[in-house]
Design an enzyme around this catalytic site. Structure first.
Site, PDB file in Angstrom:
ATOM      1  N   PHE A 276       0.436  -0.818   0.333  1.00 30.37           N
ATOM      2  CA  PHE A 276      -0.229  -0.044   0.322  1.00 30.37           C
ATOM      3  C   PHE A 276       0.552   1.084   0.238  1.00 30.37           C
ATOM      4  O   PHE A 276       1.094   2.043  -0.877  1.00 30.37           O
ATOM      5  CB  PHE A 276      -1.196  -0.061   1.163  1.00 30.37           C
ATOM      6  CG  PHE A 276      -0.916   0.815   1.558  1.00 30.37           C
ATOM      7  CD1 PHE A 276      -2.136   2.225   0.930  1.00 30.37           C
ATOM      8  CD2 PHE A 276      -1.353   1.913   3.373  1.00 30.37           C
ATOM      9  CE1 PHE A 276      -2.176   3.397   1.798  1.00 30.37           C
ATOM     10  CE2 PHE A 276      -1.781   2.524   3.040  1.00 30.37           C
ATOM     11  CZ  PHE A 276      -2.461   3.420   3.141  1.00 30.37           C
TER      12      PHE A 276
ATOM     13  N   THR B  89       2.007  -9.385   1.688  1.00 28.45           N
ATOM     14  CA  THR B  89       0.881  -8.916   0.834  1.00 28.45           C
ATOM     15  C   THR B  89       0.916  -7.884   0.272  1.00 28.45           C
ATOM     16  O   THR B  89      -0.159  -6.772   0.062  1.00 28.45           O
ATOM     17  CB  THR B  89       0.937  -8.424   2.823  1.00 28.45           C
ATOM     18  OG1 THR B  89       2.021  -7.102   2.677  1.00 28.45           O
ATOM     19  CG2 THR B  89       0.828  -8.883   3.438  1.00 28.45           C
TER      20      THR B  89
ATOM     21  N   VAL C 143      12.932  -9.842   1.458  1.00 32.03           N
ATOM     22  CA  VAL C 143      13.705  -9.238   2.075  1.00 32.03           C
ATOM     23  C   VAL C 143      14.681  -9.958   2.941  1.00 32.03           C
ATOM     24  O   VAL C 143      15.906  -9.332   3.195  1.00 32.03           O
ATOM     25  CB  VAL C 143      13.179  -7.828   2.840  1.00 32.03           C
ATOM     26  CG1 VAL C 143      12.460  -8.726   3.764  1.00 32.03           C
ATOM     27  CG2 VAL C 143      13.989  -6.564   3.237  1.00 32.03           C
TER      28      VAL C 143
ATOM     29  N   ARG D 293      27.376  -1.296   2.003  1.00 34.31           N
ATOM     30  CA  ARG D 293      27.872  -1.311   0.678  1.00 34.31           C
ATOM     31  C   ARG D 293      28.319  -0.560  -0.137  1.00 34.31           C
ATOM     32  O   ARG D 293      29.043  -0.779  -0.552  1.00 34.31           O
ATOM     33  CB  ARG D 293      27.528  -2.924   0.041  1.00 34.31           C
ATOM     34  CG  ARG D 293      27.869  -3.068  -0.909  1.00 34.31           C
ATOM     35  CD  ARG D 293      27.093  -4.083  -1.750  1.00 34.31           C
ATOM     36  NE  ARG D 293      26.700  -3.045  -3.317  1.00 34.31           N
ATOM     37  CZ  ARG D 293      25.287  -3.591  -3.965  1.00 34.31           C
ATOM     38  NH1 ARG D 293      25.598  -4.827  -4.114  1.00 34.31           N
ATOM     39  NH2 ARG D 293      24.312  -2.037  -4.520  1.00 34.31           N
TER      40      ARG D 293
ATOM     41  N   TYR E 177       5.870  -8.284  15.692  1.00 38.04           N
ATOM     42  CA  TYR E 177       5.115  -6.538  14.926  1.00 38.04           C
ATOM     43  C   TYR E 177       5.937  -6.152  15.789  1.00 38.04           C
ATOM     44  O   TYR E 177       7.277  -5.831  15.118  1.00 38.04           O
ATOM     45  CB  TYR E 177       4.378  -6.839  14.461  1.00 38.04           C
ATOM     46  CG  TYR E 177       3.963  -5.365  14.044  1.00 38.04           C
ATOM     47  CD1 TYR E 177       4.599  -5.418  12.260  1.00 38.04           C
ATOM     48  CD2 TYR E 177       3.639  -4.349  14.351  1.00 38.04           C
ATOM     49  CE1 TYR E 177       4.571  -4.199  10.994  1.00 38.04           C
ATOM     50  CE2 TYR E 177       3.656  -2.737  12.992  1.00 38.04           C
ATOM     51  CZ  TYR E 177       3.601  -2.713  11.904  1.00 38.04           C
ATOM     52  OH  TYR E 177       3.520  -1.749  11.416  1.00 38.04           O
TER      53      TYR E 177
HETATM   54  P1  NAD Z   1       1.532  -3.562   3.105  1.00 46.17           P
HETATM   55  O1  NAD Z   1       1.637  -4.987   3.778  1.00 46.17           O
HETATM   56  O2  NAD Z   1       0.462  -3.627   2.477  1.00 46.17           O
HETATM   57  O3  NAD Z   1       3.151  -3.432   2.402  1.00 46.17           O
HETATM   58  C1  NAD Z   1       3.937  -4.527   3.281  1.00 46.17           C
HETATM   59  C2  NAD Z   1       4.964  -4.712   1.821  1.00 46.17           C
HETATM   60  O4  NAD Z   1       5.662  -5.559   2.613  1.00 46.17           O
HETATM   61  C3  NAD Z   1       4.180  -5.771   1.657  1.00 46.17           C
HETATM   62  O5  NAD Z   1       4.263  -5.358  -1.051  1.00 46.17           O
HETATM   63  C4  NAD Z   1       4.584  -6.976   1.278  1.00 46.17           C
HETATM   64  O6  NAD Z   1       4.504  -8.036   0.368  1.00 46.17           O
HETATM   65  C5  NAD Z   1       5.721  -6.705   1.706  1.00 46.17           C
HETATM   66  N1  NAD Z   1       6.685  -8.071   2.078  1.00 46.17           N
HETATM   67  C6  NAD Z   1       6.725  -8.390   3.698  1.00 46.17           C
HETATM   68  N2  NAD Z   1       7.064  -9.187   3.885  1.00 46.17           N
HETATM   69  C7  NAD Z   1       8.343  -9.399   3.549  1.00 46.17           C
HETATM   70  C8  NAD Z   1       9.365  -9.723   2.877  1.00 46.17           C
HETATM   71  N3  NAD Z   1      10.025 -11.050   3.610  1.00 46.17           N
HETATM   72  N4  NAD Z   1      10.018  -9.534   1.712  1.00 46.17           N
HETATM   73  C9  NAD Z   1       9.933  -8.577   0.895  1.00 46.17           C
HETATM   74  N5  NAD Z   1       8.842  -8.230   1.089  1.00 46.17           N
HETATM   75  C10 NAD Z   1       7.253  -8.060   2.326  1.00 46.17           C
HETATM   76  O7  NAD Z   1       1.624  -2.523   4.539  1.00 46.17           O
HETATM   77  P2  NAD Z   1       1.878  -1.338   4.385  1.00 46.17           P
HETATM   78  O8  NAD Z   1       0.864  -0.473   5.236  1.00 46.17           O
HETATM   79  O9  NAD Z   1       2.169  -0.438   3.096  1.00 46.17           O
HETATM   80  O10 NAD Z   1       3.035  -0.712   5.025  1.00 46.17           O
HETATM   81  C11 NAD Z   1       4.531  -0.435   4.997  1.00 46.17           C
HETATM   82  C12 NAD Z   1       5.727  -0.537   6.096  1.00 46.17           C
HETATM   83  O11 NAD Z   1       5.230   0.567   6.778  1.00 46.17           O
HETATM   84  C13 NAD Z   1       5.521  -1.687   6.412  1.00 46.17           C
HETATM   85  O12 NAD Z   1       6.805  -1.978   7.341  1.00 46.17           O
HETATM   86  C14 NAD Z   1       4.419  -1.316   8.060  1.00 46.17           C
HETATM   87  O13 NAD Z   1       5.308  -2.016   8.863  1.00 46.17           O
HETATM   88  C15 NAD Z   1       5.038   0.431   7.930  1.00 46.17           C
HETATM   89  N6  NAD Z   1       4.070   0.874   8.572  1.00 46.17           N
HETATM   90  C16 NAD Z   1       2.968   1.424   8.276  1.00 46.17           C
HETATM   91  C17 NAD Z   1       1.732   2.122   8.758  1.00 46.17           C
HETATM   92  C18 NAD Z   1       0.566   2.357   8.077  1.00 46.17           C
HETATM   93  O14 NAD Z   1      -0.389   2.479   8.884  1.00 46.17           O
HETATM   94  N7  NAD Z   1       0.301   2.089   6.734  1.00 46.17           N
HETATM   95  C19 NAD Z   1       1.725   2.499   9.786  1.00 46.17           C
HETATM   96  C20 NAD Z   1       3.064   2.210  10.788  1.00 46.17           C
HETATM   97  C21 NAD Z   1       3.705   1.360  10.107  1.00 46.17           C
END
Ligand code: NAD
Ligand code: UDP
Length: 337
Positions: free
Chosen positions: A17, A41, A63, A112, A151
């Site tokens: 997202f 996701t 990752v 790196r 988390y």
């Molecule tokens: P999201 O789930 O839409 O996006 C996360 C992305 O990470 C996805 O595309 C998923 O496929 C990828 N991913 C997950 N595990 C992975 C792995 N092992 N290897 C490679 N890719 C992987 O969530 P988001 O809301 O877009 O959040 C993005 C980041 O921002 C996250 O790290 C989240 O913790 C952080 N965050 C978001 C919010 C929010 O409200 N949206 C709040 C706090 C923190």
């Protein structure tokens, strides 16, 4: 658009997202973007439009696994982690290892190439906070053995790794503590409150409020967050500490549900269910540090961002979108078991 100072930027989690909006903005600014994502996701439709940019490369990769990249990177954004409670609790060990090992891999890549790194941390590092609003120097109130710990503690460990790299002089790292962010491209089955309320209202399904709905959150529109992330990454000097990024307007969850009902003509009733374990009761960011160091503050209010999000879901659900409630309830019952 091409520019002489174009950078090569890795966005881990770029198909998600927030990540897809970040990739899009960076491409529009004229940079080369490599999106690394396992699609845990994230969704292909989030990044398919970006494949039209010559300077966009998509790399399907976990990752947490070693990665070989031939490009020399200027910037590394690490967003790779599931973010919605039902999604991060579905495979908690994978969530923890994504955050610990994944962050380490990204830090090593930044080291790196002498690249700057931005780690996306979360307001969840404050847990169920005992101080309000939350300032960055608050050390938090996290249950380290509960169902959210994979988390919360994964993100806390990631922050520790980041500052160990900084102290050792191994990388220039910036840490954003993101508060609840919403907007177009959330998955209909994401399970978080904004998408659940809108999708349930649009489908005429019961709108699921957990607890009595008096718990609060502060909602940031995704374009504001992306601007904050880029401002933090591009700040001349790395702040010595994490920086909260979020919108300080605070709402009760039942208030949000009523706002959605006022925007979506719906017959959906509100149904009240149990509050999940360790669900934070109040949350609002203190963003004084972001204002001072980055000159950043949100510009989109919830009453402006919500209609845009409703419009996007209305179009999305007209297609072959998934169902929010099933994933959420399944994720919760697994997590609560
Ligand atoms: P999201 O789930 O839409 O996006 C996360 C992305 O990470 C996805 O595309 C998923 O496929 C990828 N991913 C997950 N595990 C992975 C792995 N092992 N290897 C490679 N890719 C992987 O969530 P988001 O809301 O877009 O959040 C993005 C980041 O921002 C996250 O790290 C989240 O913790 C952080 N965050 C978001 C919010 C929010 O409200 N949206 C709040 C706090 C923190
Ligand atoms: N929530 C709710 N109904 C839902 C989804 C979430 O009442 O269908 C509540 C949840 O219990 C929490 C708040 O809304 O109190 C925000 O939940 P979300 O999962 O969006 O984010 P987080 O808890 O991680 O802040």
């Amino acid at each position: 658009m091409h520019r002489d100072d174009a950078m090569t930027i890795l966005v881990a989690g770029g198909a998600g997202f927030v990540g897809s909006h970040l990739c899009e903005t960076l491409l529009q600014q004229g940079h080369r973007v490599i999106c690394l994502d396992s699609f845990l996701t994230g969704r292909e439709e989030n990044v398919l439009p970006l494949c039209g940019f010559r300077d966009f490369r998509l790399l399907r990769h976990d990752v947490a696994q070693p990665v070989v990249l031939s490009e020399r990177l200027d910037r590394v954004y690490n967003l790779a982690s599931p973010a919605s409670p039902p999604h991060y609790q579905a495979d908690p060990i994978h969530t923890m290892m994504t955050n610990v090992n994944g962050t380490l891999r990204m830090l090593e890549l930044a080291e790196r190439d002498g690249a700057r790194m931005l780690q996306t941390s979360t307001s969840e590092v404050y847990g169920d906070p005992e101080v309000h609003p939350q300032q960055e120097d608050y050390v938090g109130h996290v249950n380290c053995t509960g169902s959210r710990a994979c988390y919360d503690e994964g993100k806390r460990a990631a922050e520790a790794l980041c500052y160990d790299f900084v102290r050792a002089g191994r990388a220039d790292v910036r840490v954003a503590r993101i508060f609840n962010t919403y907007g177009p491209r959330m998955r209909p089955d994401d399970g978080r409150i904004v998408s659940n309320m809108i999708v349930q209202a649009l489908r005429g399904q019961p709108m699921t409020v957990y607890g009595d709905g008096s718990q609060t959150r502060s909602f940031c529109f995704v374009s504001d967050l992306v601007a904050g992330l880029i401002a933090l990454m591009e700040a001349g000097r790395a702040p010595a500490t994490p920086v909260n990024l979020g919108n300080p307007e605070e709402f009760e969850i039942r208030e949000l549900a009523q706002m959605v009902r006022a925007m979506v003509p719906t017959t959906s009733p509100l149904v009240f269910g149990p509050l999940p374990e360790d669900d934070p009761k109040r949350r609002r960011p203190d963003i004084a540090r972001a204002r001072e160091l980055l000159g950043w503050q949100p510009t989109v209010t919830l009453s402006e961002g919500l209609p845009q999000t409703v419009a996007w879901f209305t179009a999305e659900i007209g297609g072959a979108a998934g169902l929010a409630t099933g994933t959420t309830d399944e994720g919760r019952s697994r997590a609560d078991a």
